[in-house]
Design a protein around this motif. Structure first.
Motif, PDB file in Angstrom:
ATOM      1  N   LYS A 112      12.288  -3.313   0.988  1.00 15.69           N
ATOM      2  CA  LYS A 112      11.573  -3.935   1.890  1.00 15.69           C
ATOM      3  C   LYS A 112      10.817  -2.817   3.153  1.00 15.69           C
ATOM      4  O   LYS A 112       9.715  -2.913   3.386  1.00 15.69           O
ATOM      5  CB  LYS A 112      12.433  -4.874   2.894  1.00 15.69           C
ATOM      6  CG  LYS A 112      12.802  -6.000   2.303  1.00 15.69           C
ATOM      7  CD  LYS A 112      13.746  -6.888   3.008  1.00 15.69           C
ATOM      8  CE  LYS A 112      14.456  -7.823   2.076  1.00 15.69           C
ATOM      9  NZ  LYS A 112      15.472  -8.745   3.011  1.00 15.69           N
ATOM     10  N   ARG A 113      11.587  -1.916   3.297  1.00 16.53           N
ATOM     11  CA  ARG A 113      11.140  -0.734   4.226  1.00 16.53           C
ATOM     12  C   ARG A 113      10.034  -0.106   3.559  1.00 16.53           C
ATOM     13  O   ARG A 113       8.883   0.427   4.264  1.00 16.53           O
ATOM     14  CB  ARG A 113      12.054   0.426   4.419  1.00 16.53           C
ATOM     15  CG  ARG A 113      13.138  -0.022   5.824  1.00 16.53           C
ATOM     16  CD  ARG A 113      13.452   1.320   6.434  1.00 16.53           C
ATOM     17  NE  ARG A 113      14.264   2.123   5.375  1.00 16.53           N
ATOM     18  CZ  ARG A 113      15.315   1.924   4.974  1.00 16.53           C
ATOM     19  NH1 ARG A 113      16.323   0.916   5.368  1.00 16.53           N
ATOM     20  NH2 ARG A 113      16.125   2.865   4.262  1.00 16.53           N
ATOM     21  N   ARG A 114       9.997   0.228   2.407  1.00 17.45           N
ATOM     22  CA  ARG A 114       8.830   0.733   1.420  1.00 17.45           C
ATOM     23  C   ARG A 114       7.582  -0.260   1.100  1.00 17.45           C
ATOM     24  O   ARG A 114       6.774   0.460   0.621  1.00 17.45           O
ATOM     25  CB  ARG A 114       9.358   1.453   0.319  1.00 17.45           C
ATOM     26  CG  ARG A 114      10.458   2.707   0.511  1.00 17.45           C
ATOM     27  CD  ARG A 114      10.643   3.327  -0.490  1.00 17.45           C
ATOM     28  NE  ARG A 114      11.738   4.339  -0.112  1.00 17.45           N
ATOM     29  CZ  ARG A 114      12.601   5.001  -1.465  1.00 17.45           C
ATOM     30  NH1 ARG A 114      12.143   4.559  -2.457  1.00 17.45           N
ATOM     31  NH2 ARG A 114      13.216   5.992  -1.106  1.00 17.45           N
ATOM     32  N   THR A 115       7.894  -1.286   1.402  1.00 17.73           N
ATOM     33  CA  THR A 115       6.843  -2.192   1.116  1.00 17.73           C
ATOM     34  C   THR A 115       6.039  -2.685   2.156  1.00 17.73           C
ATOM     35  O   THR A 115       6.469  -3.179   3.201  1.00 17.73           O
ATOM     36  CB  THR A 115       7.353  -3.641   0.438  1.00 17.73           C
ATOM     37  OG1 THR A 115       8.397  -3.290  -0.624  1.00 17.73           O
ATOM     38  CG2 THR A 115       6.383  -4.690  -0.037  1.00 17.73           C
ATOM     39  N   PRO A 116       4.694  -2.475   2.200  1.00 19.15           N
ATOM     40  CA  PRO A 116       3.749  -2.601   3.162  1.00 19.15           C
ATOM     41  C   PRO A 116       3.760  -4.053   3.715  1.00 19.15           C
ATOM     42  O   PRO A 116       3.970  -4.193   5.084  1.00 19.15           O
ATOM     43  CB  PRO A 116       2.511  -2.395   2.644  1.00 19.15           C
ATOM     44  CG  PRO A 116       2.419  -1.189   1.750  1.00 19.15           C
ATOM     45  CD  PRO A 116       3.927  -1.706   1.140  1.00 19.15           C
ATOM     46  N   LEU A 117       4.176  -5.075   2.830  1.00 18.21           N
ATOM     47  CA  LEU A 117       4.131  -6.396   3.369  1.00 18.21           C
ATOM     48  C   LEU A 117       5.600  -6.906   3.581  1.00 18.21           C
ATOM     49  O   LEU A 117       6.058  -7.804   4.163  1.00 18.21           O
ATOM     50  CB  LEU A 117       3.713  -7.315   2.207  1.00 18.21           C
ATOM     51  CG  LEU A 117       2.250  -7.273   1.930  1.00 18.21           C
ATOM     52  CD1 LEU A 117       1.961  -8.480   0.913  1.00 18.21           C
ATOM     53  CD2 LEU A 117       1.351  -7.543   3.087  1.00 18.21           C
ATOM     54  N   GLY A 118       6.578  -5.701   3.775  1.00 15.34           N
ATOM     55  CA  GLY A 118       7.826  -5.856   4.295  1.00 15.34           C
ATOM     56  C   GLY A 118       8.975  -6.970   3.786  1.00 15.34           C
ATOM     57  O   GLY A 118       9.759  -7.164   4.369  1.00 15.34           O
ATOM     58  N   ARG A 119       8.593  -7.421   2.595  1.00 13.70           N
ATOM     59  CA  ARG A 119       9.801  -8.333   1.840  1.00 13.70           C
ATOM     60  C   ARG A 119       9.608  -8.093   0.183  1.00 13.70           C
ATOM     61  O   ARG A 119       8.790  -7.532  -0.244  1.00 13.70           O
ATOM     62  CB  ARG A 119       9.303  -9.592   2.479  1.00 13.70           C
ATOM     63  CG  ARG A 119       7.958 -10.053   1.898  1.00 13.70           C
ATOM     64  CD  ARG A 119       7.484 -11.619   2.287  1.00 13.70           C
ATOM     65  NE  ARG A 119       6.213 -11.996   2.026  1.00 13.70           N
ATOM     66  CZ  ARG A 119       5.917 -12.514   0.697  1.00 13.70           C
ATOM     67  NH1 ARG A 119       6.507 -12.258  -0.423  1.00 13.70           N
ATOM     68  NH2 ARG A 119       4.440 -12.535   0.753  1.00 13.70           N
ATOM     69  N   LEU A 120      10.444  -8.831  -0.240  1.00 16.86           N
ATOM     70  CA  LEU A 120      10.282  -8.989  -1.814  1.00 16.86           C
ATOM     71  C   LEU A 120       9.530  -9.939  -2.203  1.00 16.86           C
ATOM     72  O   LEU A 120       9.159 -11.047  -1.219  1.00 16.86           O
ATOM     73  CB  LEU A 120      11.668  -9.314  -2.240  1.00 16.86           C
ATOM     74  CG  LEU A 120      12.552  -8.260  -2.975  1.00 16.86           C
ATOM     75  CD1 LEU A 120      13.077  -7.401  -1.565  1.00 16.86           C
ATOM     76  CD2 LEU A 120      13.755  -8.604  -3.652  1.00 16.86           C
ATOM     77  N   GLY A 121       8.954 -10.277  -3.221  1.00 19.91           N
ATOM     78  CA  GLY A 121       7.975 -11.189  -3.723  1.00 19.91           C
ATOM     79  C   GLY A 121       8.743 -12.558  -4.053  1.00 19.91           C
ATOM     80  O   GLY A 121       9.980 -12.477  -4.139  1.00 19.91           O
ATOM     81  N   THR A 122       8.079 -13.710  -4.171  1.00 20.79           N
ATOM     82  CA  THR A 122       8.627 -14.816  -4.750  1.00 20.79           C
ATOM     83  C   THR A 122       8.179 -14.905  -6.060  1.00 20.79           C
ATOM     84  O   THR A 122       7.019 -14.537  -6.489  1.00 20.79           O
ATOM     85  CB  THR A 122       8.268 -16.040  -3.866  1.00 20.79           C
ATOM     86  OG1 THR A 122       6.880 -16.138  -3.993  1.00 20.79           O
ATOM     87  CG2 THR A 122       8.510 -15.855  -2.232  1.00 20.79           C
ATOM     88  N   VAL A 123       9.023 -15.790  -7.007  1.00 25.60           N
ATOM     89  CA  VAL A 123       8.712 -16.073  -8.303  1.00 25.60           C
ATOM     90  C   VAL A 123       7.397 -16.719  -8.206  1.00 25.60           C
ATOM     91  O   VAL A 123       6.331 -16.414  -9.182  1.00 25.60           O
ATOM     92  CB  VAL A 123       9.678 -17.002  -8.767  1.00 25.60           C
ATOM     93  CG1 VAL A 123       9.403 -17.464 -10.362  1.00 25.60           C
ATOM     94  CG2 VAL A 123      11.109 -16.218  -8.968  1.00 25.60           C
ATOM     95  N   ASP A 124       7.058 -17.726  -7.220  1.00 23.65           N
ATOM     96  CA  ASP A 124       5.755 -18.409  -7.345  1.00 23.65           C
ATOM     97  C   ASP A 124       4.605 -17.431  -7.162  1.00 23.65           C
ATOM     98  O   ASP A 124       3.614 -17.645  -7.845  1.00 23.65           O
ATOM     99  CB  ASP A 124       5.810 -19.472  -6.211  1.00 23.65           C
ATOM    100  CG  ASP A 124       4.662 -20.398  -6.125  1.00 23.65           C
ATOM    101  OD1 ASP A 124       4.335 -20.854  -7.211  1.00 23.65           O
ATOM    102  OD2 ASP A 124       4.006 -20.585  -5.299  1.00 23.65           O
ATOM    103  N   GLU A 125       4.628 -16.654  -6.486  1.00 26.24           N
ATOM    104  CA  GLU A 125       3.517 -15.316  -6.242  1.00 26.24           C
ATOM    105  C   GLU A 125       3.272 -14.639  -7.720  1.00 26.24           C
ATOM    106  O   GLU A 125       2.280 -14.333  -7.670  1.00 26.24           O
ATOM    107  CB  GLU A 125       3.801 -14.459  -4.958  1.00 26.24           C
ATOM    108  CG  GLU A 125       3.782 -14.963  -3.780  1.00 26.24           C
ATOM    109  CD  GLU A 125       4.394 -14.165  -2.691  1.00 26.24           C
ATOM    110  OE1 GLU A 125       3.965 -14.357  -1.434  1.00 26.24           O
ATOM    111  OE2 GLU A 125       5.438 -13.369  -3.081  1.00 26.24           O
ATOM    112  N   ILE A 126       4.251 -14.597  -8.317  1.00 26.72           N
ATOM    113  CA  ILE A 126       4.035 -14.013  -9.635  1.00 26.72           C
ATOM    114  C   ILE A 126       3.735 -14.808 -10.548  1.00 26.72           C
ATOM    115  O   ILE A 126       2.566 -14.582 -11.562  1.00 26.72           O
ATOM    116  CB  ILE A 126       5.226 -13.286 -10.162  1.00 26.72           C
ATOM    117  CG1 ILE A 126       6.151 -12.459  -9.106  1.00 26.72           C
ATOM    118  CG2 ILE A 126       5.118 -12.443 -11.513  1.00 26.72           C
ATOM    119  CD1 ILE A 126       5.388 -11.235  -8.635  1.00 26.72           C
ATOM    120  N   VAL A 127       3.766 -16.147 -10.722  1.00 29.00           N
ATOM    121  CA  VAL A 127       3.451 -17.129 -11.597  1.00 29.00           C
ATOM    122  C   VAL A 127       1.838 -17.344 -11.374  1.00 29.00           C
ATOM    123  O   VAL A 127       1.439 -17.402 -12.480  1.00 29.00           O
ATOM    124  CB  VAL A 127       4.274 -18.411 -11.460  1.00 29.00           C
ATOM    125  CG1 VAL A 127       3.683 -19.715 -11.913  1.00 29.00           C
ATOM    126  CG2 VAL A 127       5.897 -18.392 -11.686  1.00 29.00           C
TER     127      VAL A 127
END
Ligand SMILES: NC(=O)c1ccc[n+]([C@@H]2O[C@H](COP(=O)([O-])OP(=O)(O)OC[C@H]3O[C@@H](n4cnc5c(N)ncnc54)[C@H](OP(=O)(O)O)[C@@H]3O)[C@@H](O)[C@H]2O)c1
Length: 243
Positions: free
Chosen positions: A201-216
């Motif tokens: 999370k710290r290294r991700t500019p958007l500050g979170r993990l993705g959701t399955v829906d965002e990948i789908v």
């Protein structure tokens, strides 16, 4: 694609991203052919909801003959227009202590099996002069992370497969791309420790993990006519982690 209901084969659809892609496509007028080694309660519910458009067989992308599996599924659904080459396995362990058997397993499940599956589908698609293959890769293919060396190498191999197949199969009307997800919440990432989750999370500019829906949603775009001129690409969806 077929005039009536397009058909997608999704490998590894018993849970996680594979099942979510299958459900999204079924909700949007597709027929889906799927396989995995095991059934889950959520897969059973999805199969019960759509007995006419969702077909599943038990198959192992490593141990089973993919030509037979694809032929079996096509008998049920009709010609496969799209392969979502999704089945994969992650095992985290430091390289120095990883057994040879584990290395073989990780390459077999994440590269060799998916390559055979792509070939089984591509042969049929080439005969019909159209098709789409979407390989599900990982940001581990693009950046180094501790504890995932064989998995990373296998996924990088899958991206190499994507680029070469795009060149070789483009003239046969087949598009081939890699979707490269960052970390998103599924059974696979449930084994990531809290400490590593915080680091991601710290290294991700958007500050979170993705959701399955965002990948789908990106997978749906890459297999649709909306992306008809995209082939040979690795499309990263990671909240900026690899930027
Ligand atoms: N989750 C993430 O953060 C993340 C990030 C980057 C990339 N990915 C990639 O995204 C894809 C889906 O991951 P996920 O998070 O949805 O994982 P998951 O929840 O663990 O699901 C993996 C699916 O693959 C199937 N599978 C595994 N080995 C198989 C085999 N030998 N033969 C047939 N099916 C097999 C599993 O079913 P059975 O066990 O029943 O066979 C399951 O349906 C994978 O390729 C993964 O590497 C995931």
């Amino acid at each position: 694609m077929s005039a009536a209901r397009p058909v997608a084969l999704v490998s590894g659809a018993s849970r996680g991203l594979g099942l979510a892609v299958a459900e999204h496509l079924l909700d949007n007028g597709w027929s889906v052919a799927a396989f995995s080694r095991s059934r889950t309660e959520e897969l059973d519910k999805a199969l019960d909801r759509r007995p006419d458009t969702f077909s599943w067989v038990r198959a192992d992308v490593v141990a089973d003959d993919m030509r037979r599996t694809v032929a079996l599924l096509e008998e049920r659904t009709g010609p496969i227009d799209v392969l979502v080459n999704n089945a994969g396995v992650l095992h985290q362990e430091l390289f120095l202590t990883t057994s040879e058997q584990r290395i073989d397993e990780l390459f077999a499940a994440n590269l060799i099996g998916p390559t055979r599956l792509a070939q089984a589908c591509a042969r049929r698609m080439a005969g019909r002069g159209s098709g789409v293959i979407l390989n599900i890769s990982s940001i581990n293919a693009l950046r180094g992370f501790r504890g995932v060396a064989p998995y990373s190498a296998a996924k990088a191999g899958l991206d190499g497969l994507t680029r070469s197949l795009a060149r070789e199969l483009g003239p046969a009307g087949i598009r081939v791309n890699s979707l490269v997800p960052g970390y998103f919440e599924t059974a696979m990432t449930s084994q990531v420790t809290d400490q590593n989750r915080d680091r991601i999370k710290r290294r991700t500019p958007l500050g979170r993990l993705g959701t399955v829906d965002e990948i789908v949603r990106v997978a749906a775009f890459l297999i649709s006519q909306e992306s008809a001129f995209i082939t040979g690409q690795t499309i990263t969806v990671d909240g900026g982690l690899t930027s």
